[in-house]
Design a protein around this motif. Sequence first.
Motif, mmCIF file in Angstrom:
data_model
loop_
_atom_site.group_PDB
_atom_site.id
_atom_site.type_symbol
_atom_site.label_atom_id
_atom_site.label_comp_id
_atom_site.label_asym_id
_atom_site.label_seq_id
_atom_site.Cartn_x
_atom_site.Cartn_y
_atom_site.Cartn_z
ATOM 1 N N GLU A 1 0.853 -1.188 0.000
ATOM 2 C CA GLU A 1 0.000 0.000 0.000
ATOM 3 C C GLU A 1 0.889 1.238 0.000
ATOM 4 O O GLU A 1 1.777 1.387 0.848
ATOM 5 N N LYS B 1 -2.364 4.349 -3.475
ATOM 6 C CA LYS B 1 -2.521 3.180 -4.327
ATOM 7 C C LYS B 1 -2.347 1.899 -3.517
ATOM 8 O O LYS B 1 -1.626 1.864 -2.523
ATOM 9 N N LEU C 1 -1.111 -1.910 -4.450
ATOM 10 C CA LEU C 1 -0.521 -2.824 -5.434
ATOM 11 C C LEU C 1 -0.658 -4.249 -4.915
ATOM 12 O O LEU C 1 -0.386 -4.514 -3.747
ATOM 13 N N VAL D 1 9.551 -1.362 -5.757
ATOM 14 C CA VAL D 1 8.607 -0.367 -5.241
ATOM 15 C C VAL D 1 9.233 0.500 -4.158
ATOM 16 O O VAL D 1 9.193 1.735 -4.212
ATOM 17 N N THR E 1 5.822 2.579 -9.257
ATOM 18 C CA THR E 1 4.433 2.322 -8.861
ATOM 19 C C THR E 1 3.566 1.934 -10.054
ATOM 20 O O THR E 1 2.457 1.447 -9.862
ATOM 21 N N LYS E 2 4.032 2.160 -11.271
ATOM 22 C CA LYS E 2 3.291 1.777 -12.464
ATOM 23 C C LYS E 2 3.566 0.296 -12.735
ATOM 24 O O LYS E 2 4.731 -0.120 -12.790
ATOM 25 N N PRO E 3 2.527 -0.555 -12.885
ATOM 26 C CA PRO E 3 2.747 -2.003 -13.013
ATOM 27 C C PRO E 3 3.746 -2.401 -14.092
ATOM 28 O O PRO E 3 4.604 -3.249 -13.867
ATOM 29 N N CYS F 1 -1.514 -5.752 -10.314
ATOM 30 C CA CYS F 1 -2.553 -4.729 -10.401
ATOM 31 C C CYS F 1 -2.223 -3.553 -9.485
ATOM 32 O O CYS F 1 -1.603 -3.717 -8.437
ATOM 33 N N SER F 2 -2.706 -2.358 -9.924
ATOM 34 C CA SER F 2 -2.630 -1.153 -9.090
ATOM 35 C C SER F 2 -4.028 -0.543 -9.026
ATOM 36 O O SER F 2 -4.653 -0.294 -10.058
ATOM 37 N N ASP G 1 -6.324 2.655 -7.689
ATOM 38 C CA ASP G 1 -6.203 4.039 -7.236
ATOM 39 C C ASP G 1 -7.622 4.629 -7.154
ATOM 40 O O ASP G 1 -8.305 4.769 -8.170
#
Length: 646
Positions: free
Chosen positions: A435, A443, A445, A473, A479-481, A514-515, A517
């Motif tokens: 988190e 976000k 994840l 991370v 943070t972008k998958p 997955c993310s 938001d």
Amino acid sequence: MDSLKKVLITAPDTTKIKILNYFSEVMVDVSPAKAIEHAREALKIALELKSKKSEALALHNIGNGYYNLADYKTALSYYIKSLNIKEALGGNKKGLLVSLGSIGNVFLDQHKPDEAYRYLNQALQIAKEIKHKTGTASALIAIGTVYSEKKNFEKALDYDFQALKIFEETNNADAVATCYNNIADAYQDLKDNKKARFYVNKALAIYEKEGNVYGMALALNNLGSFNEKTGNWKRALEYYKKGLDQAKKIGANDRILASYKGISASYKKLGQFKEALAVNELYQQMNDSIYNTESSKQIAEMQARFDTEKKAREIDLLTKDKKIKENELATQRLISGSIAVGGLLVLLLAIMAIRAYVQKRKISNELAVKNEKIENAYNIIEDQHNDIKGSIRYAKRLQEAILPTVAFNKTFSGNAFVLYRPKDIVSGDFYWIEEITTQTQNKILFAAVDCTGHGVPGAFMSIVGHNLLNQAVNEHGKTKPSDILDEINIGLSETLRQSIEDSAVKDGMDIALCSLDKQGDKYLLQFAGANNPVWIVKADQPSTLIEIKGDKYPIGVFLGEELHKFNNHEIELVKGDTLYVFTDGFADQFGGKKGKKYKYKPLQQLILSIQSETMVRQHDILNRALIEWKSDLEQVDDVLIIGVRV
């Protein structure tokens, strides 16, 4: 076990027998049917090699498998066959100890304490004679159960505590738990519920720690019994159901029977008579199959036949001894006559006799040395087996430590589930969550990851993958998958020292990442995958399932391939939409009437059919569907499914 399976393919027959018997001993408390299969393969090779000692061990291991399946008649027949061979071979008192103890346990489970005591007391005397601590403790705890059957609970406790002391000295965790469980039974019968509950909880904690499914079923049923006797029928029902779930995992019919009996009684006391009747019918069917009159009669006949054959062997030995003595007398008469004829002939005969005696003594000494070497080799193999088993269990605890179970439950607060069923003690699948809360973003994840292989090799890869996700991370700020997958793709290659030039081994991972938001009343889902997709079930009625596929290549650098960049997908979600990420274990499981794979299409249909259920209930439905589909077949791969409702 995977490494030993590879050795098994090319190993000589003598080594194959040892490996197959080892597999049988490891699997007997996890999958008795599989243990029987391995032992039968060992028996077949032993018969071809005409190796009586290996044949006896394989027969005994087959008996152990049927014993855990509560098929006592078949178990006893194999135990007796094994004991007959060991007695014929002679010299192996440790083997006799094991067989006598096992036969005694069969009669215990048939509620025949007097017959059980006869065999168990023989086992105890042999164990003390050869100073075998584990054998002594095993016989003591079994004799304690004999006295419990006879309602002499104080004496039962005395034997149980003697056994407990020895098992604690030898660091045998499973056996210590069994002692705790038997002590709890005795205290319960003595109406000391406080001590009974104390010891059964200690037993359950050890069984869970050691992964002993049979023991967990036993302890959970006992907790049900304790609550039943104190009038807490609702709590009793919960424990009996938990015990039934564990017993069904390994087909432990005696524990299943005990669970059915407790569940039926609990339903009846709670006024749920229809449910009580249905479960009672299951109890009666299984009880008849295990303890029917014909089976008991056949067991009694086997015991009588064994005793008769043993007496016949003893008579045969006495007859041979008589003939030997008669021959000795005839020889003495001949020698006396020869003395009368001439001293020279007497001297010649004496020299020949001395020479024969020396030769016989030499052969006897050589046999003793060989027997000692065989015994030492057996002990070495047994120690190695215990070391390997202990190491794998420790690896299980390490792997469980990295799984974010607490964080997952805290983050999603009942709006998610994780169905996680490793194939072996340790797993190549793992799940991950992180988190991220800053001034600019909030976000969550999460990922489902399938590493190369399963068992111990897969577990090692899972630890590498878990660390790389955390580094990407927490240390590199990704943070972008798709960026995270690119990062761990490079990191995995460096960690395993793979390159396009020098790697010919495909060590890698399949992953669905997955993310989530939250943006006002809506949620932004970002997804990237290596071979694995994400399924989205919309909250609309009727429910529809959307599949976003991952890229068709795994994490890792392989010979002749380029380092690929992963694609990022974005989709808006609304409250009530549900996400599913998973590995291939569920869809690839063989089962059903035709023994085929489950496949993805039926899995999609099943998920669509349960959208009205809570996430906790969805977990139970999927888990039950997998167990029913697999039935008695072996689990082919690790299973992991994550469901999240936004």
